[in-house]
Design a protein around this motif. Structure first.
Motif, short mmCIF file in Angstrom:
data_model
loop_
_atom_site.label_atom_id
_atom_site.label_comp_id
_atom_site.label_asym_id
_atom_site.label_seq_id
_atom_site.Cartn_x
_atom_site.Cartn_y
_atom_site.Cartn_z
N GLU A 74 0.93 -1.11 0.34
CA GLU A 74 0.07 0.05 -0.04
C GLU A 74 0.96 1.28 -0.07
OE1 GLU A 74 -3.06 -0.09 2.77
OE2 GLU A 74 -4.57 -0.92 1.91
N TRP A 79 -3.44 -8.46 1.09
CA TRP A 79 -3.09 -8.11 -0.16
C TRP A 79 -4.39 -8.53 -1.04
CZ3 TRP A 79 -1.56 -4.68 3.21
CH2 TRP A 79 -0.38 -4.40 3.81
N ASP A 99 -3.88 -7.15 -8.22
CA ASP A 99 -3.64 -6.96 -9.80
C ASP A 99 -4.27 -5.51 -9.07
OD1 ASP A 99 -3.11 -8.21 -11.59
OD2 ASP A 99 -5.32 -10.19 -10.90
N GLU A 100 -4.25 -5.18 -7.92
CA GLU A 100 -4.98 -4.12 -7.31
C GLU A 100 -3.92 -3.06 -6.09
OE1 GLU A 100 -8.92 -3.89 -4.83
OE2 GLU A 100 -9.48 -5.42 -6.35
N ASP A 101 -3.14 -3.86 -5.84
CA ASP A 101 -1.93 -3.84 -5.06
C ASP A 101 -0.60 -3.64 -5.43
OD1 ASP A 101 -3.34 -2.92 -2.86
OD2 ASP A 101 -3.70 -4.92 -2.51
N THR A 134 0.03 -2.82 -11.35
CA THR A 134 0.53 -1.47 -11.82
C THR A 134 0.78 -0.62 -11.11
OG1 THR A 134 -1.90 -2.41 -12.95
CG2 THR A 134 -1.52 0.34 -12.74
#
Ligand code: ZN
Ligand code: ZN
Length: 251
Positions: A89, A127, A130-132, A226
């Motif tokens: 994060e 976690w 694909d988002e973190d 990402t």
């Protein structure tokens, strides 16, 4: 352009590929060659909406590189293994000021680890892939390459001789890489790239990228991470003392 020749820099493209790396091998996102008797580092900077402390949560293994595969990395005397962990994060970081990844870079001698930690934290427990800023396990296919500094690093007289758009597009390599130059197309290059501890120049250690420059659709986003707005980021280390805290810059 002969005037550019002295500016040539070498870099090692990592060419990550989704896979199942071994615990002692160089890799991204896999298990680390970590001593069983050494505590796994964690992040204690999380709070819920009411400000109540959450966690601490284990840091995530981002990369492990061996001196055998990457002799050009600035290994400290007596070390032959470097490990990068971070909290996936975004957090407020002290240097450079702003959002970044709270990183821990560990330099060790592989033979000091006699019993590796068998039960390592599972990133998916805390976690979301694909988002973190959480890379999937990848094996590496290192490739040495030559590149040139970001245009803002060049002397004005040299810049005037260049087709700047063409130079920006071709001088700096994209993708995950060790050393070399980072592109600063989004923010412009910071006016000073200095160690937060001693003020000596920072050098790019690792670049993280959302995309790999490849014709293979399958290998275009091997880590599934990402970075920023689908761009890249760089972890810089002190050129005088690589044990000084690393600095994370995002594009
Ligand atoms: Zn955290
Ligand atoms: Zn320093």
């Amino acid at each position: 352009m002969p005037d550019l020749t002295p500016y040539a820099r070498s870099t090692v493209r990592l060419h990550p590929r989704r896979g199942t790396p071994g615990i002692r091998e160089s890799h991204i996102g896999g298990p680390l060659w970590w001593p069983a008797d050494e505590p796994w580092p964690d992040c204690a900077e999380h709070k819920d909406v009411n400000g109540k402390p959450q966690g601490p949560y284990p840091l995530v293994a981002i990369a492990q590189l061996t001196a055998a595969d990457f002799p050009e990395a600035p290994f400290l005397p007596g070390t032959d293994l470097v490990q990068l962990l971070w909290c996936p994060e975004w957090h407020d970081q002290p240097h450079p000021e702003g959002w970044g990844q709270l990183c821990q870079l560990v330099w060790r001698r592989a033979s000091d680890v006699t019993e590796p930690l068998a039960d390592q934290p599972d990133p998916e427990e805390h976690w979301v892939y694909d988002e973190d800023m959480l890379p999937r396990p990848c094996v590496l296919r290192p490739e040495r390459a030559v590149e040139y500094p970001w245009v803002e690093e060049l002397a004005d007289a040299l810049r005037e001789q260049l087709d700047e758009d063409h130079y920006r597009d071709t001088s700096v390599l994209s993708g995950w890489k060790l050393g070399g130059s980072m592109g600063w197309a989004t923010t412009d290059m910071p006016s000073s790239l200095e160690c937060g501890v001693c003020g000596q120049p920072l050098a790019l250690f690792l670049q993280f990228d959302t995309y790999e420059d490849t014709d293979s659709e399958e290998d275009r986003e091997p880590t599934g991470m990402t970075v920023g707005r689908a761009s890249h980021a760089g972890l810089f280390i002190c050129s005088a003392d690589p044990t000084h805290p690393p600095s994370f810059f995002t594009q």
